[in-house]
Design a protein around this motif. Structure first.
Motif, PDB file in Angstrom:
ATOM      1  N   ILE A  14      12.310   3.140   3.777  1.00  0.00           N
ATOM      2  CA  ILE A  14      12.893   1.404   3.470  1.00  0.00           C
ATOM      3  C   ILE A  14      13.259   0.485   4.578  1.00  0.00           C
ATOM      4  CG2 ILE A  14      13.596   2.404   1.040  1.00  0.00           C
ATOM      5  CD1 ILE A  14      16.503   1.573   2.052  1.00  0.00           C
ATOM      6  N   LEU A  15      13.346   1.132   5.642  1.00  0.00           N
ATOM      7  CA  LEU A  15      13.384   0.480   6.906  1.00  0.00           C
ATOM      8  C   LEU A  15      12.417   0.205   7.862  1.00  0.00           C
ATOM      9  CD1 LEU A  15      16.730   2.410   8.003  1.00  0.00           C
ATOM     10  CD2 LEU A  15      16.698   0.396   6.835  1.00  0.00           C
ATOM     11  N   SER A  16      11.049   0.682   7.303  1.00  0.00           N
ATOM     12  CA  SER A  16       9.928   0.446   8.120  1.00  0.00           C
ATOM     13  C   SER A  16       9.236  -0.817   7.800  1.00  0.00           C
ATOM     14  CB  SER A  16       8.833   1.561   7.255  1.00  0.00           C
ATOM     15  OG  SER A  16       7.675   1.190   7.900  1.00  0.00           O
ATOM     16  N   ASN A  17       8.612  -1.458   8.884  1.00  0.00           N
ATOM     17  CA  ASN A  17       7.599  -2.583   8.807  1.00  0.00           C
ATOM     18  C   ASN A  17       6.463  -2.350   8.443  1.00  0.00           C
ATOM     19  OD1 ASN A  17       9.435  -4.442   9.832  1.00  0.00           O
ATOM     20  ND2 ASN A  17       9.104  -3.394  11.747  1.00  0.00           N
ATOM     21  N   ASP A  18       5.760  -1.101   7.951  1.00  0.00           N
ATOM     22  CA  ASP A  18       4.501  -0.625   7.406  1.00  0.00           C
ATOM     23  C   ASP A  18       4.525  -1.284   5.908  1.00  0.00           C
ATOM     24  OD1 ASP A  18       2.230   0.104   6.842  1.00  0.00           O
ATOM     25  OD2 ASP A  18       2.455   2.114   6.346  1.00  0.00           O
ATOM     26  N   LEU A  19       4.370  -2.586   5.695  1.00  0.00           N
ATOM     27  CA  LEU A  19       4.684  -3.089   4.250  1.00  0.00           C
ATOM     28  C   LEU A  19       3.305  -3.428   3.461  1.00  0.00           C
ATOM     29  CD1 LEU A  19       7.747  -5.227   5.279  1.00  0.00           C
ATOM     30  CD2 LEU A  19       7.795  -2.947   4.367  1.00  0.00           C
ATOM     31  N   LEU A  20       2.350  -3.713   4.009  1.00  0.00           N
ATOM     32  CA  LEU A  20       1.277  -4.318   3.441  1.00  0.00           C
ATOM     33  C   LEU A  20      -0.057  -3.632   3.569  1.00  0.00           C
ATOM     34  CD1 LEU A  20       1.411  -8.217   3.992  1.00  0.00           C
ATOM     35  CD2 LEU A  20       1.523  -7.162   1.739  1.00  0.00           C
ATOM     36  N   ARG A  21      -0.873  -3.639   2.399  1.00  0.00           N
ATOM     37  CA  ARG A  21      -2.103  -3.087   2.295  1.00  0.00           C
ATOM     38  C   ARG A  21      -3.256  -3.969   2.030  1.00  0.00           C
ATOM     39  NH1 ARG A  21       0.091   0.023   4.999  1.00  0.00           N
ATOM     40  NH2 ARG A  21       0.111   2.543   4.989  1.00  0.00           N
ATOM     41  N   LYS A  22      -4.392  -3.765   2.219  1.00  0.00           N
ATOM     42  CA  LYS A  22      -5.593  -4.906   1.535  1.00  0.00           C
ATOM     43  C   LYS A  22      -6.695  -3.873   1.061  1.00  0.00           C
ATOM     44  CE  LYS A  22      -4.970  -8.639   4.972  1.00  0.00           C
ATOM     45  NZ  LYS A  22      -5.655  -9.267   5.999  1.00  0.00           N
ATOM     46  N   GLY A  23      -7.111  -4.520  -0.141  1.00  0.00           N
ATOM     47  CA  GLY A  23      -7.963  -3.897  -0.793  1.00  0.00           C
ATOM     48  C   GLY A  23      -9.522  -4.905  -1.167  1.00  0.00           C
ATOM     49  N   THR A  24     -10.384  -4.480  -2.056  1.00  0.00           N
ATOM     50  CA  THR A  24     -11.584  -5.413  -2.433  1.00  0.00           C
ATOM     51  C   THR A  24     -11.211  -6.051  -3.639  1.00  0.00           C
ATOM     52  OG1 THR A  24     -12.902  -3.785  -1.225  1.00  0.00           O
ATOM     53  CG2 THR A  24     -13.990  -5.323  -2.905  1.00  0.00           C
ATOM     54  N   ARG A  25     -11.331  -7.209  -3.798  1.00  0.00           N
ATOM     55  CA  ARG A  25     -10.929  -8.224  -4.681  1.00  0.00           C
ATOM     56  C   ARG A  25     -11.589  -7.791  -5.961  1.00  0.00           C
ATOM     57  NH1 ARG A  25     -10.738 -12.044  -7.894  1.00  0.00           N
ATOM     58  NH2 ARG A  25     -10.576 -14.220  -7.535  1.00  0.00           N
ATOM     59  N   ARG A  26     -10.772  -7.954  -6.980  1.00  0.00           N
ATOM     60  CA  ARG A  26     -11.303  -7.805  -8.528  1.00  0.00           C
ATOM     61  C   ARG A  26     -11.010  -8.777  -9.290  1.00  0.00           C
ATOM     62  NH1 ARG A  26      -8.440  -1.793  -9.365  1.00  0.00           N
ATOM     63  NH2 ARG A  26      -8.654  -0.982  -7.491  1.00  0.00           N
ATOM     64  N   ASN A  27     -11.286  -9.021 -10.474  1.00  0.00           N
ATOM     65  CA  ASN A  27     -11.106  -9.959 -11.327  1.00  0.00           C
ATOM     66  C   ASN A  27     -10.136  -9.957 -12.585  1.00  0.00           C
ATOM     67  OD1 ASN A  27     -14.017 -10.829 -10.060  1.00  0.00           O
ATOM     68  ND2 ASN A  27     -12.935 -12.528 -10.888  1.00  0.00           N
ATOM     69  N   GLU A  28      -9.746  -8.473 -12.421  1.00  0.00           N
ATOM     70  CA  GLU A  28      -8.811  -8.037 -13.643  1.00  0.00           C
ATOM     71  C   GLU A  28      -7.621  -7.012 -13.194  1.00  0.00           C
ATOM     72  OE1 GLU A  28     -10.726  -6.172 -16.866  1.00  0.00           O
ATOM     73  OE2 GLU A  28      -9.173  -6.324 -18.354  1.00  0.00           O
ATOM     74  N   GLY A  29      -6.298  -7.516 -13.659  1.00  0.00           N
ATOM     75  CA  GLY A  29      -5.584  -6.508 -13.085  1.00  0.00           C
ATOM     76  C   GLY A  29      -4.428  -6.236 -14.221  1.00  0.00           C
ATOM     77  N   ILE A  30      -3.878  -4.862 -14.365  1.00  0.00           N
ATOM     78  CA  ILE A  30      -2.809  -4.526 -15.432  1.00  0.00           C
ATOM     79  C   ILE A  30      -1.777  -3.854 -14.776  1.00  0.00           C
ATOM     80  CG2 ILE A  30      -2.751  -3.102 -17.518  1.00  0.00           C
ATOM     81  CD1 ILE A  30      -5.633  -3.242 -17.870  1.00  0.00           C
TER      82      ILE A  30
END
Lengths: 155, 482
Positions: free
Chosen positions: B362-378
């Motif tokens: 929880i003290l780490s700076n590794d906070l973000l990831r990226k992926g391939t854009r979609r048009n729907e999310g649940i």
């Protein structure tokens, strides 16, 4: 929270800017943030039981909220006294009840006031109604002239 | 036909209205619990960029903005191409810590402020003395601990999401900041506020209280609003244990038979329908396969403890086993056991917060990831009150074109109506005089679900209230909002 001695003043702005004029409390705090005052500001959707503990650390408390009451000047600024108000019907507590709990639980009675700013529209929409904006400006003027400059809060 | 109206239902979030329809002999003909709806918000959010959703949805509810924030964030993660497991471990753990803080403070609020007055003073007590102020007078230590437990959860939220009430923690693909060492130590060392160890200890204490209360009041608690129902919630994907942040959907019927077998979140729409009734603004979700009459489910603490195969933290697991013994390891359909289940979850949250606060991730700076854009999310999470579903569709210009929310109180719509019917039939029917105690039992049955009635509007002196009147033929004859 510092334990030794009391802080001076806290202003609790109650509301929700996602519901039109219900955001008046928060927007008034946004205004106070620009005034460079020695006051602590807290934003609330609703007052909760832990706010009794919070205000027990202050000498003065101001609650700011929207009101549906008809007001002569578009707002009112009045003294708030502790009261056992049992008519609350939600998780939220009234300012009077928060003061009552602060007294009962922490034996502290801060000087308290309520600034109620009249609103008119309450739907899910961001942005105040025109009339509420006028009332907000009236309340700001009053606050600047009578509260911020004269420091009547601590007299 | 006479009609008795109890309005408003005190100490639930927002306003609702209960109508109990009596015939000429004072027998209950029918009863309804009417509550408001979220559909306005689904329209409100259309047209906004998808990345605004986690912030905007916090405006839905003044009580559980974090739950909406995280459910929306999980959905938006999918829109940027990421499943929950794809997020960095620090981001997952920080979000979970935020969530446990939210559930902990919400459960503390419900028990100490809303439920304890009924339990401590009894349902026949004078309503002016059946409230938190009286708890503060008669049970000062309990009231103070309740406030500090609530505050601890709120402080966790503040440390992660920021001071302002519409703070932001989760962003598409992760979280926007790590937990600082100073904040971490604030919760662990007990110098400025009681430590997380105190939260565990106090949670255990209050479970001892509720167990003793059950021993002393078992006849009432075992029979009150005891009615068969399904039970729905998330369970851990690997072992079926209690899961609040990310898991599979599981449902059991009133006898423990599996009716939804660990279904992935994305498939929820294949299994659920939402029914409508002309007397209610709120929909009635049900499992398609079982149909509207048999497919409805309770959600929330009682349902979650019923459906899970275990709890990963040792103290809460011990308490779950004791809880299960009360019904010989069978499904528990007794409404008043919701409070006991809620307190077991509070202990679980306290234990999990301790584990996460001691985790260096929880003290780490590794906070973000990226992926391939979609048009729907649940995004589906277990909010304090139960299963919460956020479903978004976006266009190629990043604008939200469709939003569907199934909130916990919607799932509990039919269960709460069943609870009201139970009270109406077992307590009120046939009586010639309606006492305050009878009316309060209707409220007690509803309060067990801790319903949140979409009411963040609360201007001084007034609360929103929808009043609808129906005649004996089910026709709407009057509607008023104030």
């Amino acid at each position: 929270m510092k334990k030794e001695g009391k802080h001076k003043t806290i202003v609790l702005g109650i509301g929700n800017t996602g519901r039109q004029d219900d955001g008046l409390g928060w927007l008034f705090l946004d205004f106070l943030e620009t005034q460079n005052m020695d006051m602590d500001l807290e934003y609330r959707y609703q007052l909760q039981i832990e706010d009794a503990e919070l205000i027990s650390n202050y000498e003065t408390v101001i609650f700011v909220d929207a009101t549906k009451e008809d007001t002569e000047q578009g707002f009112y600024f009045k003294t708030c006294k502790p009261s056992e108000i049992y008519s609350f019907s939600t998780h939220a507590l009234k300012p009077e009840t928060i003061l009552y709990l602060a007294n009962t639980l922490y034996h502290h009675n801060p000087k308290a006031s309520i600034l109620g700013i009249q609103g008119y529209q309450w739907e899910l929409e961001i942005g105040m109604s025109k009339k509420a904006k006028l009332n907000m400006n009236q309340a700001k003027d009053y606050f600047k002239k009578n509260i911020l400059t004269n420091s009547i809060l601590v007299n | 036909m006479k009609k008795l109206v109890i309005d408003p239902v005190t100490r639930v979030e927002g306003h609702g209205k209960v109508t109990i329809h009596l015939d000429e002999d004072n027998k209950v003909k029918d009863s309804f619990f009417h509550i408001v709806e979220f559909r306005g918000f689904e329209r409100f959010i259309q047209g906004h960029p998808y990345w605004e959703a986690p912030a905007l949805v916090q405006r839905l509810c003044g009580i559980c903005p974090v739950s909406h924030h995280l459910a929306a964030a999980k959905a938006i993660d999918q829109i940027v191409g990421l499943e929950p497991k794809d997020l960095s471990l620090p981001a997952q753990k920080i979000r979970k810590l935020l969530h446990f803080g939210q559930v902990f403070q919400s459960h503390a609020l419900h028990f100490f402020y809303l439920a304890s007055p009924d339990l401590l003073f009894g349902v026949d007590a004078d309503p002016s003395k059946r409230n938190v102020a009286e708890v503060a007078i008669k049970h000062l230590d309990l009231a103070k601990k309740g406030i500090l437990m609530r505050k601890f959860g709120q402080e966790i939220i503040k440390a992660i999401a920021g001071k302002r009430i519409h703070g932001i923690s989760a962003i598409p693909g992760g979280v926007h900041k790590k937990v600082s060492l100073k904040d971490r130590d604030y919760f662990l060392n007990g110098k400025e506020i009681p430590s997380v160890d105190a939260m565990i200890h106090w949670s255990h204490e209050i479970i001892d209280f509720i167990k003793n209360y059950h021993d002393a009041n078992h006849k009432w608690l075992n029979s009150f609003a005891d009615y068969p129902s399904g039970h729905l919630g998330l369970v851990n994907k690997e072992n079926g244990f209690l899961e609040l942040y990310d898991g599979h959907l599981r449902a059991l019927d009133a006898n423990g038979k599996v009716t939804l077998n660990d279904v992935p979140n994305d498939d929820y729409i294949q299994y659920f329908n939402e029914g409508v009734e002309k007397w209610s603004y709120l929909k009635f979700p049900y499992l398609k396969e079982l149909g509207k009459e048999k497919g409805w489910n309770r959600v929330g603490p009682l349902a979650r403890i019923n459906i899970c195969s275990g709890i990963e933290t040792p103290l809460a697991e011990e308490e779950r086993i004791i809880f299960k013994l009360a019904t010989n390891n069978k499904i528990n359909n007794k409404t008043m056991y919701s409070h006991w289940a809620r307190l077991i979850e509070m202990l679980y949250c306290a234990e999990m917060m301790k584990i996460l606060l001691n985790d260096v991730d929880i003290l780490s700076n590794d906070l973000l990831r990226k992926g391939t854009r979609r048009n729907e999310g649940i995004g589906i999470i277990e909010a304090p009150r139960g299963t919460l579903i956020h479903h978004y569709e976006v266009d190629d210009k990043d604008r939200i074109t469709r939003c569907n929310l199934i909130v916990s109180t919607t799932h509990n719509n039919e269960p709460m109506n069943q609870a009201v019917k139970w009270v109406a039939n077992n307590v009120i029917s046939g009586e010639t005089k309606i006492t305050e105690g009878m009316l309060n039992q209707v409220e007690v049955a509803i309060r067990a679900y801790d319903p949140c009635l979409s009411c963040a509007t609360h201007a001084l002196g007034q609360m929103p209230l929808e009043v609808s009147l129906y005649n004996h033929a089910g026709e709407l004859i009057h509607e008023k909002r104030r």
